[in-house]
Design a protein around this motif. Sequence first.
Motif, mmCIF file in Angstrom:
data_model
loop_
_atom_site.group_PDB
_atom_site.id
_atom_site.type_symbol
_atom_site.label_atom_id
_atom_site.label_comp_id
_atom_site.label_asym_id
_atom_site.label_seq_id
_atom_site.Cartn_x
_atom_site.Cartn_y
_atom_site.Cartn_z
ATOM 1 N N VAL A 9 0.832 -1.205 0.000
ATOM 2 C CA VAL A 9 0.000 0.000 0.000
ATOM 3 C C VAL A 9 0.867 1.255 0.000
ATOM 4 O O VAL A 9 0.599 2.204 -0.746
ATOM 5 N N SER A 10 1.902 1.257 0.808
ATOM 6 C CA SER A 10 2.769 2.441 0.842
ATOM 7 C C SER A 10 3.511 2.623 -0.483
ATOM 8 O O SER A 10 3.731 3.747 -0.931
ATOM 9 N N GLY A 11 3.854 1.535 -1.149
ATOM 10 C CA GLY A 11 4.482 1.628 -2.463
ATOM 11 C C GLY A 11 3.532 2.197 -3.507
ATOM 12 O O GLY A 11 3.924 3.014 -4.345
ATOM 13 N N ALA A 12 2.276 1.751 -3.437
ATOM 14 C CA ALA A 12 1.291 2.278 -4.378
ATOM 15 C C ALA A 12 1.032 3.761 -4.130
ATOM 16 O O ALA A 12 0.950 4.554 -5.076
ATOM 17 N N VAL A 13 0.931 4.150 -2.868
ATOM 18 C CA VAL A 13 0.717 5.567 -2.543
ATOM 19 C C VAL A 13 1.921 6.389 -2.978
ATOM 20 O O VAL A 13 1.766 7.482 -3.547
ATOM 21 N N SER A 14 3.120 5.891 -2.755
ATOM 22 C CA SER A 14 4.328 6.619 -3.173
ATOM 23 C C SER A 14 4.416 6.730 -4.683
ATOM 24 O O SER A 14 4.937 7.717 -5.210
ATOM 25 N N ARG A 15 3.906 5.734 -5.368
ATOM 26 C CA ARG A 15 3.938 5.754 -6.842
ATOM 27 C C ARG A 15 2.960 6.793 -7.392
ATOM 28 O O ARG A 15 3.275 7.510 -8.337
ATOM 29 N N PHE A 16 1.768 6.860 -6.790
ATOM 30 C CA PHE A 16 0.742 7.766 -7.307
ATOM 31 C C PHE A 16 0.824 9.173 -6.726
ATOM 32 O O PHE A 16 0.319 10.115 -7.324
ATOM 33 N N VAL A 17 1.429 9.312 -5.551
ATOM 34 C CA VAL A 17 1.594 10.633 -4.927
ATOM 35 C C VAL A 17 3.069 10.779 -4.558
ATOM 36 O O VAL A 17 3.450 10.607 -3.391
ATOM 37 N N PRO A 18 3.930 11.109 -5.524
ATOM 38 C CA PRO A 18 5.369 11.159 -5.232
ATOM 39 C C PRO A 18 5.753 12.268 -4.261
ATOM 40 O O PRO A 18 6.792 12.188 -3.612
ATOM 41 N N SER A 19 4.920 13.280 -4.122
ATOM 42 C CA SER A 19 5.267 14.379 -3.216
ATOM 43 C C SER A 19 4.987 14.048 -1.753
ATOM 44 O O SER A 19 5.261 14.870 -0.882
ATOM 45 N N ALA A 20 4.461 12.856 -1.465
ATOM 46 C CA ALA A 20 4.126 12.495 -0.089
ATOM 47 C C ALA A 20 5.365 12.164 0.739
ATOM 48 O O ALA A 20 5.293 12.132 1.966
ATOM 49 N N GLY A 21 6.484 11.922 0.113
ATOM 50 C CA GLY A 21 7.695 11.576 0.869
ATOM 51 C C GLY A 21 7.567 10.206 1.494
ATOM 52 O O GLY A 21 7.546 10.065 2.710
ATOM 53 N N GLY A 22 7.468 9.196 0.660
ATOM 54 C CA GLY A 22 7.142 7.845 1.091
ATOM 55 C C GLY A 22 8.012 7.270 2.182
ATOM 56 O O GLY A 22 7.510 6.675 3.135
ATOM 57 N N THR A 23 9.306 7.428 2.086
ATOM 58 C CA THR A 23 10.200 6.810 3.061
ATOM 59 C C THR A 23 9.978 7.359 4.454
ATOM 60 O O THR A 23 9.830 6.600 5.415
ATOM 61 N N PHE A 24 9.921 8.662 4.573
ATOM 62 C CA PHE A 24 9.804 9.277 5.896
ATOM 63 C C PHE A 24 8.391 9.202 6.434
ATOM 64 O O PHE A 24 8.179 9.231 7.641
ATOM 65 N N THR A 25 7.416 9.087 5.557
ATOM 66 C CA THR A 25 6.026 9.027 5.992
ATOM 67 C C THR A 25 5.638 7.619 6.413
ATOM 68 O O THR A 25 4.969 7.435 7.433
ATOM 69 N N PHE A 26 6.059 6.618 5.643
ATOM 70 C CA PHE A 26 5.549 5.269 5.841
ATOM 71 C C PHE A 26 6.407 4.391 6.748
ATOM 72 O O PHE A 26 5.923 3.352 7.201
ATOM 73 N N MET A 27 7.629 4.754 7.027
ATOM 74 C CA MET A 27 8.444 3.931 7.925
ATOM 75 C C MET A 27 7.887 3.895 9.352
ATOM 76 O O MET A 27 7.774 2.810 9.927
ATOM 77 N N PRO A 28 7.506 5.012 9.947
ATOM 78 C CA PRO A 28 6.884 4.918 11.270
ATOM 79 C C PRO A 28 5.545 4.192 11.240
ATOM 80 O O PRO A 28 5.226 3.431 12.160
ATOM 81 N N LEU A 29 4.788 4.382 10.166
ATOM 82 C CA LEU A 29 3.517 3.679 10.021
ATOM 83 C C LEU A 29 3.737 2.173 9.933
ATOM 84 O O LEU A 29 3.009 1.393 10.549
ATOM 85 N N ARG A 30 4.762 1.782 9.192
ATOM 86 C CA ARG A 30 5.085 0.359 9.063
ATOM 87 C C ARG A 30 5.466 -0.235 10.418
ATOM 88 O O ARG A 30 5.050 -1.347 10.762
ATOM 89 N N ALA A 31 6.250 0.488 11.180
ATOM 90 C CA ALA A 31 6.651 -0.004 12.501
ATOM 91 C C ALA A 31 5.450 -0.123 13.426
ATOM 92 O O ALA A 31 5.302 -1.127 14.143
ATOM 93 N N MET A 32 4.582 0.865 13.407
ATOM 94 C CA MET A 32 3.392 0.813 14.282
ATOM 95 C C MET A 32 2.457 -0.327 13.888
ATOM 96 O O MET A 32 1.947 -1.042 14.749
ATOM 97 N N VAL A 33 2.240 -0.499 12.583
ATOM 98 C CA VAL A 33 1.357 -1.571 12.119
ATOM 99 C C VAL A 33 1.968 -2.937 12.445
ATOM 100 O O VAL A 33 1.267 -3.859 12.859
#
Length: 109
Positions: A53-77
């Motif tokens: 999901v984070s890869g798809a979001v990063s692909r479609f919204v490149p300005s979201a800053g995927g690495t810094f946004t989704f790493m804490p989310l991944r750890a929490m999940v």
Amino acid sequence: DAIPVVPTAAAASLPIAWGDITRAAIGSSAMLMGSAFLIALPVLLVVLVTDLVSGAVSRFVPSAGGTFTFMPLRAMVGLLALALAMTALMPAIASVLVDAMSRIRAIGQ
């Protein structure tokens, strides 16, 4: 129940067959590895879906800053999935541990 320390020279005179100890140790280790796999499998699947999901979001919204946004989310999940897996599988894990300990205790009798 303390385990007595047996000197190496006295090990040959023990009434316990070493083959029984080896079989019990391997069987208990296999049971514990199986329960570890049961805990890890749901966590790995949830983290894999989170990564997709984070890869798809990063692909479609490149300005979201995927690495810094989704790493804490991944750890929490992942931690939440681990907590839920431990809660759901605790009775099965407890029975595996009790069975492994009974196998080990049966060797000395």
